[in-house]
Design a protein around this motif. Structure first.
Motif, mmCIF file in Angstrom:
data_model
loop_
_atom_site.group_PDB
_atom_site.id
_atom_site.type_symbol
_atom_site.label_atom_id
_atom_site.label_comp_id
_atom_site.label_asym_id
_atom_site.label_seq_id
_atom_site.Cartn_x
_atom_site.Cartn_y
_atom_site.Cartn_z
ATOM 1 N N ASN A 11 -3.791 22.056 -11.440
ATOM 2 C CA ASN A 11 -3.143 20.654 -11.776
ATOM 3 C C ASN A 11 -1.394 20.793 -11.792
ATOM 4 O O ASN A 11 -0.955 19.204 -11.578
ATOM 5 C CB ASN A 11 -3.619 20.808 -13.321
ATOM 6 N N GLY A 12 -0.949 21.302 -11.990
ATOM 7 C CA GLY A 12 0.745 21.365 -11.809
ATOM 8 C C GLY A 12 0.738 21.310 -10.526
ATOM 9 O O GLY A 12 2.204 20.714 -10.220
ATOM 10 N N GLU A 20 5.882 12.926 -3.338
ATOM 11 C CA GLU A 20 5.393 12.060 -2.886
ATOM 12 C C GLU A 20 6.284 10.253 -2.954
ATOM 13 O O GLU A 20 6.978 9.775 -2.268
ATOM 14 C CB GLU A 20 4.167 11.920 -2.800
ATOM 15 N N SER A 45 -0.897 19.509 -7.788
ATOM 16 C CA SER A 45 -1.426 18.252 -7.757
ATOM 17 C C SER A 45 -0.023 17.197 -8.515
ATOM 18 O O SER A 45 0.621 16.167 -8.199
ATOM 19 C CB SER A 45 -2.265 17.733 -8.522
ATOM 20 N N GLU A 46 0.247 17.567 -9.629
ATOM 21 C CA GLU A 46 1.883 16.582 -10.174
ATOM 22 C C GLU A 46 2.880 16.886 -8.954
ATOM 23 O O GLU A 46 3.424 15.721 -8.463
ATOM 24 C CB GLU A 46 1.966 17.526 -11.404
ATOM 25 N N LEU A 47 3.242 18.567 -8.778
ATOM 26 C CA LEU A 47 4.474 18.401 -8.170
ATOM 27 C C LEU A 47 3.789 17.917 -7.137
ATOM 28 O O LEU A 47 5.643 17.058 -7.066
ATOM 29 C CB LEU A 47 4.222 19.775 -7.794
ATOM 30 N N ASP A 102 2.446 14.848 -5.825
ATOM 31 C CA ASP A 102 2.393 13.694 -6.808
ATOM 32 C C ASP A 102 3.911 13.492 -6.312
ATOM 33 O O ASP A 102 4.749 11.976 -6.096
ATOM 34 C CB ASP A 102 1.940 13.042 -7.663
ATOM 35 N N SER A 103 4.907 14.025 -7.273
ATOM 36 C CA SER A 103 5.711 13.883 -7.378
ATOM 37 C C SER A 103 6.883 14.324 -6.400
ATOM 38 O O SER A 103 8.116 13.149 -6.023
ATOM 39 C CB SER A 103 6.987 15.246 -8.900
#
Length: 96
Positions: A2-3, A12, A5-7, A9-10
């Motif tokens: 999850n971390g 992007e 994926s957030e990284l 997204d951030s």
């Protein structure tokens, strides 16, 4: 995961913002280049106009002195003498 994926997204989002900023700066750069070109053309036109007006001023000074103005009489006499010397030189060159 999850971390990670957030990284991603951030990153992007940051990449997208950076890309938008790049496009804006490229557009601004083009605008400034066009503005600079216009300014240079304007400056050249003004320089040409100044040169033309200075020539007209010299002509008017000479005409005024020929019409009897005392201000530029000496200047005009010197110019006429210079022209006469140039004509004499040309005649001498043609005679040889």
């Amino acid at each position: 995961m999850n971390g990670l994926s957030e990284l991603i997204d951030s990153l992007e989002v940051k990449f997208f913002k950076l890309n938008q900023k790049l496009v804006q700066l490229q557009k601004k750069n083009l605008e400034l280049q066009e503005e600079l070109l216009v300014s240079r053309r304007t400056q050249q036109n003004q320089s040409d106009e100044i040169a033309s007006l200075e020539g007209q001023l010299d002509t008017l000074k000479m005409v005024n002195s020929l019409l009897g103005s005392e201000e530029n009489k000496r200047e005009t006499k010197l110019k006429i003498n210079s022209l006469i010397r140039e004509i004499d030189y040309c005649i001498a060159q043609l005679s040889d």
